[in-house]
Motif scaffolding. Structure first.
Motif, PDB file in Angstrom:
ATOM      1  N   CYS A  40       0.706  -1.126  -0.174  1.00  0.00           N
ATOM      2  CA  CYS A  40       0.107   0.133   0.070  1.00  0.00           C
ATOM      3  C   CYS A  40       1.030   1.069   0.079  1.00  0.00           C
ATOM      4  O   CYS A  40       0.565   2.352  -0.815  1.00  0.00           O
ATOM      5  CB  CYS A  40      -0.885   0.131   1.138  1.00  0.00           C
ATOM      6  SG  CYS A  40      -2.419  -1.106   0.981  1.00  0.00           S
ATOM      7  N   ALA A  44       0.931   3.886  -2.989  1.00  0.00           N
ATOM      8  CA  ALA A  44       0.461   5.225  -2.550  1.00  0.00           C
ATOM      9  C   ALA A  44       1.644   6.138  -2.971  1.00  0.00           C
ATOM     10  O   ALA A  44       1.530   7.539  -3.366  1.00  0.00           O
ATOM     11  CB  ALA A  44       0.172   5.274  -1.135  1.00  0.00           C
ATOM     12  N   THR A  76      -2.019   9.919   6.883  1.00  0.00           N
ATOM     13  CA  THR A  76      -2.214   8.564   7.702  1.00  0.00           C
ATOM     14  C   THR A  76      -2.084   7.201   7.222  1.00  0.00           C
ATOM     15  O   THR A  76      -2.157   7.019   5.966  1.00  0.00           O
ATOM     16  CB  THR A  76      -3.529   8.873   8.603  1.00  0.00           C
ATOM     17  OG1 THR A  76      -4.510   8.459   7.707  1.00  0.00           O
ATOM     18  CG2 THR A  76      -3.538  10.119   9.167  1.00  0.00           C
ATOM     19  N   GLU A  77      -1.789   6.340   7.721  1.00  0.00           N
ATOM     20  CA  GLU A  77      -1.942   4.900   7.390  1.00  0.00           C
ATOM     21  C   GLU A  77      -3.361   4.740   6.809  1.00  0.00           C
ATOM     22  O   GLU A  77      -3.476   4.045   5.551  1.00  0.00           O
ATOM     23  CB  GLU A  77      -1.670   3.688   8.484  1.00  0.00           C
ATOM     24  CG  GLU A  77      -0.359   4.036   9.072  1.00  0.00           C
ATOM     25  CD  GLU A  77      -0.072   2.727  10.149  1.00  0.00           C
ATOM     26  OE1 GLU A  77      -0.777   1.940  10.235  1.00  0.00           O
ATOM     27  OE2 GLU A  77       0.901   3.025  10.886  1.00  0.00           O
ATOM     28  N   ALA A  78      -4.489   5.156   7.393  1.00  0.00           N
ATOM     29  CA  ALA A  78      -5.738   4.865   6.798  1.00  0.00           C
ATOM     30  C   ALA A  78      -5.666   5.747   5.284  1.00  0.00           C
ATOM     31  O   ALA A  78      -6.326   5.229   4.340  1.00  0.00           O
ATOM     32  CB  ALA A  78      -6.829   5.628   7.584  1.00  0.00           C
ATOM     33  N   GLN A  79      -5.317   6.918   4.915  1.00  0.00           N
ATOM     34  CA  GLN A  79      -5.217   7.621   3.962  1.00  0.00           C
ATOM     35  C   GLN A  79      -4.455   6.922   2.874  1.00  0.00           C
ATOM     36  O   GLN A  79      -4.704   6.928   1.479  1.00  0.00           O
ATOM     37  CB  GLN A  79      -4.580   9.014   4.152  1.00  0.00           C
ATOM     38  CG  GLN A  79      -5.690   9.819   5.081  1.00  0.00           C
ATOM     39  CD  GLN A  79      -4.840  11.152   5.316  1.00  0.00           C
ATOM     40  OE1 GLN A  79      -3.913  11.323   5.440  1.00  0.00           O
ATOM     41  NE2 GLN A  79      -5.783  12.385   5.307  1.00  0.00           N
ATOM     42  N   ALA A  81      -3.981   3.586   2.584  1.00  0.00           N
ATOM     43  CA  ALA A  81      -4.788   2.434   2.341  1.00  0.00           C
ATOM     44  C   ALA A  81      -5.916   2.867   1.593  1.00  0.00           C
ATOM     45  O   ALA A  81      -6.323   2.443   0.545  1.00  0.00           O
ATOM     46  CB  ALA A  81      -5.241   1.709   3.428  1.00  0.00           C
ATOM     47  N   GLU A  82      -6.329   3.994   1.896  1.00  0.00           N
ATOM     48  CA  GLU A  82      -7.606   4.363   0.890  1.00  0.00           C
ATOM     49  C   GLU A  82      -7.201   4.773  -0.587  1.00  0.00           C
ATOM     50  O   GLU A  82      -7.826   4.467  -1.314  1.00  0.00           O
ATOM     51  CB  GLU A  82      -8.263   5.780   1.675  1.00  0.00           C
ATOM     52  CG  GLU A  82      -9.454   6.368   0.601  1.00  0.00           C
ATOM     53  CD  GLU A  82     -10.626   5.417   0.601  1.00  0.00           C
ATOM     54  OE1 GLU A  82     -10.989   6.061  -0.524  1.00  0.00           O
ATOM     55  OE2 GLU A  82     -10.734   4.575   1.109  1.00  0.00           O
ATOM     56  N   LEU A  83      -5.974   5.415  -0.530  1.00  0.00           N
ATOM     57  CA  LEU A  83      -5.475   5.818  -1.958  1.00  0.00           C
ATOM     58  C   LEU A  83      -4.966   4.600  -2.900  1.00  0.00           C
ATOM     59  O   LEU A  83      -5.504   4.371  -4.018  1.00  0.00           O
ATOM     60  CB  LEU A  83      -4.002   6.646  -1.839  1.00  0.00           C
ATOM     61  CG  LEU A  83      -3.811   7.163  -3.026  1.00  0.00           C
ATOM     62  CD1 LEU A  83      -4.716   8.149  -3.748  1.00  0.00           C
ATOM     63  CD2 LEU A  83      -2.338   8.181  -2.780  1.00  0.00           C
ATOM     64  N   ALA A  85      -6.548   1.532  -2.310  1.00  0.00           N
ATOM     65  CA  ALA A  85      -7.846   0.830  -2.698  1.00  0.00           C
ATOM     66  C   ALA A  85      -8.516   1.652  -4.009  1.00  0.00           C
ATOM     67  O   ALA A  85      -8.953   1.204  -4.615  1.00  0.00           O
ATOM     68  CB  ALA A  85      -8.916   1.083  -1.498  1.00  0.00           C
ATOM     69  N   ARG A  86      -8.393   3.169  -3.789  1.00  0.00           N
ATOM     70  CA  ARG A  86      -9.163   3.835  -5.061  1.00  0.00           C
ATOM     71  C   ARG A  86      -8.413   3.503  -6.372  1.00  0.00           C
ATOM     72  O   ARG A  86      -9.004   3.188  -7.232  1.00  0.00           O
ATOM     73  CB  ARG A  86      -8.955   5.334  -4.670  1.00  0.00           C
ATOM     74  CG  ARG A  86      -9.937   5.751  -3.763  1.00  0.00           C
ATOM     75  CD  ARG A  86      -9.973   7.348  -3.301  1.00  0.00           C
ATOM     76  NE  ARG A  86     -10.064   8.018  -4.401  1.00  0.00           N
ATOM     77  CZ  ARG A  86      -9.980   9.374  -4.299  1.00  0.00           C
ATOM     78  NH1 ARG A  86      -9.729  10.079  -3.317  1.00  0.00           N
ATOM     79  NH2 ARG A  86     -10.391  10.167  -5.534  1.00  0.00           N
ATOM     80  N   TYR A  87      -6.959   3.460  -6.274  1.00  0.00           N
ATOM     81  CA  TYR A  87      -6.266   2.691  -7.316  1.00  0.00           C
ATOM     82  C   TYR A  87      -6.874   1.353  -7.893  1.00  0.00           C
ATOM     83  O   TYR A  87      -6.923   1.385  -9.090  1.00  0.00           O
ATOM     84  CB  TYR A  87      -4.750   2.679  -7.263  1.00  0.00           C
ATOM     85  CG  TYR A  87      -3.893   2.164  -8.296  1.00  0.00           C
ATOM     86  CD1 TYR A  87      -3.508   2.739  -9.363  1.00  0.00           C
ATOM     87  CD2 TYR A  87      -3.487   0.847  -7.845  1.00  0.00           C
ATOM     88  CE1 TYR A  87      -2.909   2.199 -10.421  1.00  0.00           C
ATOM     89  CE2 TYR A  87      -2.874   0.174  -9.151  1.00  0.00           C
ATOM     90  CZ  TYR A  87      -2.529   0.920 -10.324  1.00  0.00           C
ATOM     91  OH  TYR A  87      -1.745   0.361 -11.227  1.00  0.00           O
TER      92      TYR A  87
END
Length: 101
Positions: A40, A44, A76-79, A81-83, A85-87
């Motif tokens: 991730c 990212a 953040t780690e959540a951001q 992971a979100e990026l 996931a969006r990819y």
């Protein structure tokens, strides 16, 4: 020699926690037999770098490198992971490699 070493160690995909606010993309102990890669964070980091190129097309590569590291380290780690996931949710595959001349 480096490629041969990949056959000699255990390659592990695993999240790696930030240390002192710095994103870590991979981890290996000197002389150890395992290499951990945070897919991730690696993804990212590349995405942020390339997105900055789309926003700031005239910036030199050194400035893009600098700014992308600053952005990733502030996420953040959540951001992160979100990026990633969006990819994965929106990417499309090209049949032929893209030339980077």
């Amino acid at each position: 020699q480096v490629l041969d070493q990949a056959d000699e160690v255990d390659l592990v995909s695993a999240p790696i926690r930030k240390l002192s606010g710095v994103t870590i993309y991979g981890l290996a102990e000197p002389g150890g037999d395992q290499v951990w890669v945070d897919e991730c964070s690696t993804l990212a980091g590349t995405l942020v770098h390339e997105l900055i190129h789309t926003l700031k097309g005239r910036w030199a590569e050194t400035k893009v490198d600098y700014m992308s590291r600053r952005v990733i380290n502030a996420m953040t780690e959540a951001q992160i992971a979100e990026l990633a996931a969006r990819y994965h949710a929106t990417k499309r595959r090209e049949a032929l490699p893209v030339r980077a001349d």
